[in-house]
Design a protein around this motif. Sequence first.
Motif, mmCIF file in Angstrom:
data_model
loop_
_atom_site.group_PDB
_atom_site.id
_atom_site.type_symbol
_atom_site.label_atom_id
_atom_site.label_comp_id
_atom_site.label_asym_id
_atom_site.label_seq_id
_atom_site.Cartn_x
_atom_site.Cartn_y
_atom_site.Cartn_z
ATOM 1 N N GLU A 291 -5.783 -53.364 3.447
ATOM 2 C CA GLU A 291 -5.708 -52.762 2.214
ATOM 3 C C GLU A 291 -4.389 -52.896 1.751
ATOM 4 O O GLU A 291 -4.318 -53.434 0.517
ATOM 5 C CB GLU A 291 -6.215 -51.232 2.411
ATOM 6 N N SER A 292 -3.349 -52.521 2.557
ATOM 7 C CA SER A 292 -2.024 -52.511 2.048
ATOM 8 C C SER A 292 -1.577 -54.037 1.781
ATOM 9 O O SER A 292 -0.865 -54.430 0.622
ATOM 10 C CB SER A 292 -1.115 -51.809 2.767
ATOM 11 N N ALA A 293 -1.988 -54.820 2.555
ATOM 12 C CA ALA A 293 -1.481 -56.259 2.587
ATOM 13 C C ALA A 293 -2.028 -56.861 1.196
ATOM 14 O O ALA A 293 -1.381 -57.574 0.398
ATOM 15 C CB ALA A 293 -1.953 -57.139 3.609
ATOM 16 N N SER A 294 -3.204 -56.182 0.722
ATOM 17 C CA SER A 294 -3.838 -56.852 -0.616
ATOM 18 C C SER A 294 -3.128 -56.418 -1.759
ATOM 19 O O SER A 294 -3.235 -56.787 -2.737
ATOM 20 C CB SER A 294 -5.326 -56.489 -0.546
ATOM 21 N N GLN A 295 -2.245 -55.256 -1.568
ATOM 22 C CA GLN A 295 -1.488 -54.809 -2.635
ATOM 23 C C GLN A 295 0.112 -55.168 -2.562
ATOM 24 O O GLN A 295 0.911 -54.570 -3.052
ATOM 25 C CB GLN A 295 -1.628 -53.239 -2.336
ATOM 26 N N SER A 296 0.160 -56.056 -1.496
ATOM 27 C CA SER A 296 1.600 -56.758 -1.525
ATOM 28 C C SER A 296 2.568 -55.592 -0.756
ATOM 29 O O SER A 296 3.604 -55.709 -0.900
ATOM 30 C CB SER A 296 2.077 -57.072 -2.728
ATOM 31 N N GLU A 297 1.888 -54.921 0.143
ATOM 32 C CA GLU A 297 2.764 -54.138 0.859
ATOM 33 C C GLU A 297 2.856 -54.521 2.122
ATOM 34 O O GLU A 297 1.692 -54.689 3.082
ATOM 35 C CB GLU A 297 2.187 -52.456 1.082
ATOM 36 N N HIS A 298 4.062 -55.186 2.837
ATOM 37 C CA HIS A 298 4.120 -56.056 3.988
ATOM 38 C C HIS A 298 5.017 -55.447 4.932
ATOM 39 O O HIS A 298 5.242 -56.123 6.024
ATOM 40 C CB HIS A 298 4.527 -57.482 3.513
ATOM 41 N N ARG A 299 5.648 -54.326 4.539
ATOM 42 C CA ARG A 299 6.718 -53.683 5.687
ATOM 43 C C ARG A 299 5.981 -52.563 6.072
ATOM 44 O O ARG A 299 5.911 -51.334 5.222
ATOM 45 C CB ARG A 299 8.281 -53.692 5.193
ATOM 46 N N PHE A 300 5.738 -52.288 7.348
ATOM 47 C CA PHE A 300 5.207 -51.183 7.964
ATOM 48 C C PHE A 300 6.030 -50.619 8.926
ATOM 49 O O PHE A 300 6.756 -51.330 9.898
ATOM 50 C CB PHE A 300 3.832 -51.305 8.512
ATOM 51 N N ILE A 301 6.102 -49.367 9.339
ATOM 52 C CA ILE A 301 6.698 -48.350 10.539
ATOM 53 C C ILE A 301 5.568 -47.787 10.978
ATOM 54 O O ILE A 301 5.035 -46.836 10.270
ATOM 55 C CB ILE A 301 7.895 -47.695 10.085
ATOM 56 N N PHE A 302 5.192 -47.839 12.099
ATOM 57 C CA PHE A 302 4.482 -46.919 13.228
ATOM 58 C C PHE A 302 5.462 -45.992 13.829
ATOM 59 O O PHE A 302 6.005 -46.411 14.721
ATOM 60 C CB PHE A 302 3.685 -47.890 14.176
ATOM 61 N N ASP A 303 4.874 -44.984 13.560
ATOM 62 C CA ASP A 303 5.404 -43.621 14.269
ATOM 63 C C ASP A 303 4.545 -43.322 15.451
ATOM 64 O O ASP A 303 3.518 -42.512 14.910
ATOM 65 C CB ASP A 303 5.784 -42.554 13.197
ATOM 66 N N LEU A 304 4.904 -43.465 16.685
ATOM 67 C CA LEU A 304 4.026 -43.385 17.627
ATOM 68 C C LEU A 304 4.239 -41.890 18.261
ATOM 69 O O LEU A 304 3.862 -41.840 19.515
ATOM 70 C CB LEU A 304 4.172 -44.222 18.685
ATOM 71 N N GLU A 305 4.909 -40.978 17.868
ATOM 72 C CA GLU A 305 5.437 -39.663 18.491
ATOM 73 C C GLU A 305 3.901 -39.080 18.715
ATOM 74 O O GLU A 305 3.828 -38.408 20.020
ATOM 75 C CB GLU A 305 6.167 -39.126 17.584
ATOM 76 N N GLY A 306 3.163 -39.210 18.180
ATOM 77 C CA GLY A 306 1.873 -38.281 18.334
ATOM 78 C C GLY A 306 0.705 -39.103 19.098
ATOM 79 O O GLY A 306 -0.444 -38.861 19.266
ATOM 80 N N VAL A 307 1.100 -40.433 19.590
ATOM 81 C CA VAL A 307 0.032 -41.172 20.309
ATOM 82 C C VAL A 307 0.451 -41.089 21.869
ATOM 83 O O VAL A 307 1.606 -41.167 22.225
ATOM 84 C CB VAL A 307 0.218 -42.626 19.888
ATOM 85 N N SER A 308 -0.473 -40.979 22.555
ATOM 86 C CA SER A 308 -0.710 -40.558 24.075
ATOM 87 C C SER A 308 -0.956 -41.693 24.872
ATOM 88 O O SER A 308 -0.927 -41.661 26.168
ATOM 89 C CB SER A 308 -1.117 -39.144 24.290
ATOM 90 N N PHE A 309 -1.727 -42.612 24.209
ATOM 91 C CA PHE A 309 -2.438 -43.585 25.032
ATOM 92 C C PHE A 309 -2.768 -44.782 24.095
ATOM 93 O O PHE A 309 -3.040 -44.726 22.767
ATOM 94 C CB PHE A 309 -3.841 -43.236 25.630
ATOM 95 N N ILE B 235 8.431 -49.368 1.747
ATOM 96 C CA ILE B 235 8.024 -49.605 3.359
ATOM 97 C C ILE B 235 7.120 -48.263 3.690
ATOM 98 O O ILE B 235 7.228 -46.921 3.373
ATOM 99 C CB ILE B 235 9.343 -49.154 4.306
ATOM 100 N N VAL B 236 5.948 -48.667 4.248
ATOM 101 C CA VAL B 236 4.919 -47.848 4.658
ATOM 102 C C VAL B 236 5.132 -47.412 5.808
ATOM 103 O O VAL B 236 5.314 -47.896 6.903
ATOM 104 C CB VAL B 236 3.536 -48.579 4.503
ATOM 105 N N VAL B 237 5.078 -46.022 6.108
ATOM 106 C CA VAL B 237 5.286 -45.312 7.199
ATOM 107 C C VAL B 237 4.076 -44.644 7.506
ATOM 108 O O VAL B 237 3.575 -43.764 6.989
ATOM 109 C CB VAL B 237 6.555 -44.161 7.465
ATOM 110 N N LEU B 238 3.624 -45.074 8.697
ATOM 111 C CA LEU B 238 2.210 -44.519 9.325
ATOM 112 C C LEU B 238 2.634 -43.672 10.616
ATOM 113 O O LEU B 238 3.146 -44.289 11.298
ATOM 114 C CB LEU B 238 1.060 -45.500 9.411
ATOM 115 N N LYS B 239 2.389 -42.330 10.363
ATOM 116 C CA LYS B 239 2.821 -41.395 11.686
ATOM 117 C C LYS B 239 1.324 -41.346 12.298
ATOM 118 O O LYS B 239 0.355 -40.926 11.684
ATOM 119 C CB LYS B 239 3.294 -40.021 11.278
ATOM 120 N N LEU B 240 1.031 -41.793 13.463
ATOM 121 C CA LEU B 240 -0.173 -42.008 14.004
ATOM 122 C C LEU B 240 -0.315 -40.951 15.122
ATOM 123 O O LEU B 240 0.571 -40.425 15.635
ATOM 124 C CB LEU B 240 -0.404 -43.314 14.952
#
Length: 112
Positions: free
Chosen positions: A34-52, A11-16
């Motif tokens: 890019e990930s979808a082309s590499q068969s990575e289809h499960r993602f988690i977006f960590d929005l702790e650093g997103v203010s808007f 699972i790909v975890v992106l901390k934004l």
Amino acid sequence: MEYTESKSNGIVVLKLFGNLDMLNAGILKERIKESASQSEHRFIFDLEGVSFIDSSGFGLIMSLNDKLTELGGGLRIVNVSKTIRQIFRISKISSVIQIFESTEEAIQSFLP
């Protein structure tokens, strides 16, 4: 917008960090493509650093979730501020995309 990336159980975890808006949404969209082309289809977006998040950001989240779900994966969101959580609830995003308090909980939701 910037992000850090890690993987756990496939699972790909992106901390934004920064704003998820019209100016920055393309960066995230390209990363997912890019990930979808590499068969990575499960993602988690960590929005702790997103203010808007603007409507472009919300639209991107919804379209990415749809695409990842079609591919047999999905999108989970964690660490959402009260303000963004309220907007998710009003816009009904929270009824379509699962929101979790922690990355660990989101990872577990993907596992059988």
